[in-house]
Design an enzyme around this catalytic site. Structure first.
Site, PDB file in Angstrom:
ATOM      1  N   ARG A 150      31.268  75.173  45.017  1.00 14.46           N
ATOM      2  CA  ARG A 150      31.588  76.435  44.345  1.00 14.46           C
ATOM      3  C   ARG A 150      30.444  77.429  44.324  1.00 14.46           C
ATOM      4  NH1 ARG A 150      33.631  72.881  40.368  1.00 14.46           N
ATOM      5  NH2 ARG A 150      35.551  72.089  41.245  1.00 14.46           N
ATOM      6  N   VAL A 151      29.212  76.964  44.436  1.00 18.73           N
ATOM      7  CA  VAL A 151      28.116  77.938  44.375  1.00 18.73           C
ATOM      8  C   VAL A 151      27.225  77.934  45.608  1.00 18.73           C
ATOM      9  CG1 VAL A 151      28.009  78.003  41.862  1.00 18.73           C
ATOM     10  CG2 VAL A 151      26.681  76.311  43.078  1.00 18.73           C
TER      11      VAL A 151
END
Ligand code: ATP
Ligand code: MG
Length: 507
Positions: free
Chosen positions: A366-367
């Site tokens: 996600r990052v």
């Protein structure tokens, strides 16, 4: 706020006790009332607080875990065989802590700091409590730099950034540990300290890990913290916290750290056993109500710190074992929701020999994409799309008798992408090698090559790029963006190199 002030009190307490000679009073001594496997109950100990260390008269160490009027629950850190009801137990005047510092590099220890290797005692080092509060939000920076694992499918499609928490999950024997070890070995010469916490594993599995780390020269920058399956559940329970405290020390010095928890399923089981014996009420799957909290407070300690706090980072790779591919079981869902993404390993891919068996569709970071080097970014979107399309089409194509040209092309491309993403263990690829191969793939240069010859083509491309285009390699390494001219040069070179392979009677 509450957490910070609690932490402050705890730290003040710890340092006050450390700085003064701790003198025992009657309130600091108790008696064991009962021993139930990995836990004990003691009476007395009126002055004791939670998380404090106590020692029984047979030498067994314990951590105070549950306080009731007149009684204290104690998690035993030894096997407890010689501990009996009636034995005396004393406060040690400090919270449970662990040695931290440079001298631990290359060492194998348990969560109490006891060396398990043959290199003798650990020289005097600073100590840190096992439980430290996670850095506050204001102390953190977003993930900004990539943590290269050297594994193509991860670095390209599920990139991990320094300070990120990326879960590795899958059934038994799907290559979970291998991914973590490859990532550790790939940190050689990258100035990243690695910590491997082995929790509840068989002795032979730990021995194999140690052998591999040594063989690949990873020990000088690695600390291994072990609590085997045969060790006390209490020791297994504190192992990830001890490992994290060691990592935190380096992170606070401004260093980058990679920490692997192998694995948190076994950690959860050890904690469940302890909790049930401490008579805490069981919840879902008989786990105690705070099982989510014990993992979240562990993983929250991994982050990227603000520059004025040293700018260090701790990247966490927790491992979770699923049963029969059940991602929605209690512990996997808990940890999925705490982490910043997951790498899911599929037993079907493993059985087909598609190694590493990463299921791209069920994996996500996600990052990490924000920290990925520029040169990857343009490629990745296209690659992910063509791979996802391929996976759908491949299933569908089994039933169709005739396929139109475009579908056929997408399938052929997909097969080559999948082949190119296969990778043996300990064969990490540098960023420029990965970028060059993937660029050739997405540009269709490999479409003409037989699937079984893809690996050979990859070798040729890798060699050619390093030999002829060092300036582009350097640019990719620096995180620079490849412009149209660079791409053209790279592709021209790949084409010539592949043509030479053809001419030699290659593919
Ligand atoms: P466990 O559930 O027992 O902890 P695991 O999921 O951690 O297993 P590993 O021990 O990492 O799995 O790997 C299982 C086997 O697969 C090992 O023998 C390992 O060498 C092999 N393996 C894993 N990845 C690869 C790869 N990319 N190429 C070749 N072999 C691999
Ligand atoms: Mg394993």
């Amino acid at each position: 706020m509450l957490k910070t002030s609690l932490a402050k009190t705890r730290n003040a307490f710890a340092s006050a006790l450390a700085s003064h000679e701790f003198s025992l009073t009657a309130e600091d001594v108790g008696r064991i009332i009962a021993v139930t496997g990995p836990v004990a109950m003691a009476s007395g100990l009126a002055g004791v607080t939670s998380e404090e260390l106590v020692r029984a008269e047979d030498g067994t160490l314990g951590i105070v875990a549950g306080l009731e009027p007149g009684k204290a629950g104690i998690i035993l850190l030894g096997s407890g065989y010689s501990l009996k009801a009636g034995h005396e137990v004393k406060r040690l005047g400090r919270v449970a802590d662990i040695v931290v510092g440079e001298a631990l590099l290359g060492r194998v220890i348990d969560a109490t700091g006891k060396p398990l290797d043959e290199r003798g005692s650990i020289p005097d080092q600073p100590r840190s409590p096992l439980e430290n509060p996670a850095p506050a939000i204001m102390e953190r920076l977003p993930v900004a730099a990539p943590l290269a694992t050297g594994i193509k499918v991860i670095d390209a499609l599920i990139p991990i950034g320094q300070g990120q928490r990326e879960l590795i999950l899958g059934d038994r024997q799907t290559g979970k540990t291998s991914i973590a070890l490859d990532a550790i070995v790939n940190q050689r010469d990258k100035n990243v300290i690695c910590i491997y916490a082995a929790i509840g594993q068989r002795e032979s599995a730990v021995a194999k890990v140690l052998h591999e780390l040594r063989e690949h020269g990873a020990m000088p920058y690695t600390v291994v913290v072990v609590a085997g399956g045969q060790d006390a559940p209490g020791l297994q329970y504190i192992t990830p916290y001890a490992a994290t405290s060691i990592g935190e020390y380096f992170m606070r010095q401004g260093r980058d750290v990679l920490i692997v928890y192998d694995d948190l399923t076994r950690h959860a089981r050890a904690y469940r056993e302890i909790s049930l014996l401490l008579e805490r009420s069981p919840g879902r799957e008989a786990y105690p109500g705070d099982i989510f909290y014990i993992h979240s407070r562990l993983l929250e300690r991994s982050t990227h710190l603000r520059l004025d706090l040293g700018g260090g980072s701790m990247t966490a790779l927790p491992i979770v074992e699923t049963e029969a591919q059940n991602l929605s079981a209690y512990i996997p869902t808990n940890i999925i929701s705490i982490t910043d993404g997951q790498i899911y390993l599929s037993p079907e891919l493993f059985a087909k020999g598609m190694l590493p068996a990463v299921d791209v569709g069920k994996s996500v970071s996600r990052v990490g994409g924000k920290a990925q080097k520029e040169a990857y970014r343009d490629l990745v979107g296209q690659l992910r799309l063509s791979y996802a399309q391929f996976e759908e089409l491949e299933t569908f194509a089994r039933f169709a008798t005739r396929l139109d040209d475009n579908t056929q092309k997408a399938i052929e491309r997909g097969k080559r992408v999948r082949e190119a993403l296969r990778q043996d263990r300990y064969s990490s690829l540098k960023e420029y090698e990965q970028v060059a191969v993937m660029l050739a793939l997405t540009a269709g240069l490999l479409d003409r090559i037989e699937v079984k010859k893809i690996k050979e083509a990859e070798m040729v491309i890798k060699e050619a790029v390093l030999r002829d285009l060092p300036h582009i390699c350097a640019k990719i390494h620096r995180g620079g963006k490849l412009d149209a001219h660079d791409r053209e040069t790279l592709l021209d070179l790949c084409e010539t190199a592949l043509a030479r392979l053809f001419a030699k009677g290659g593919p």
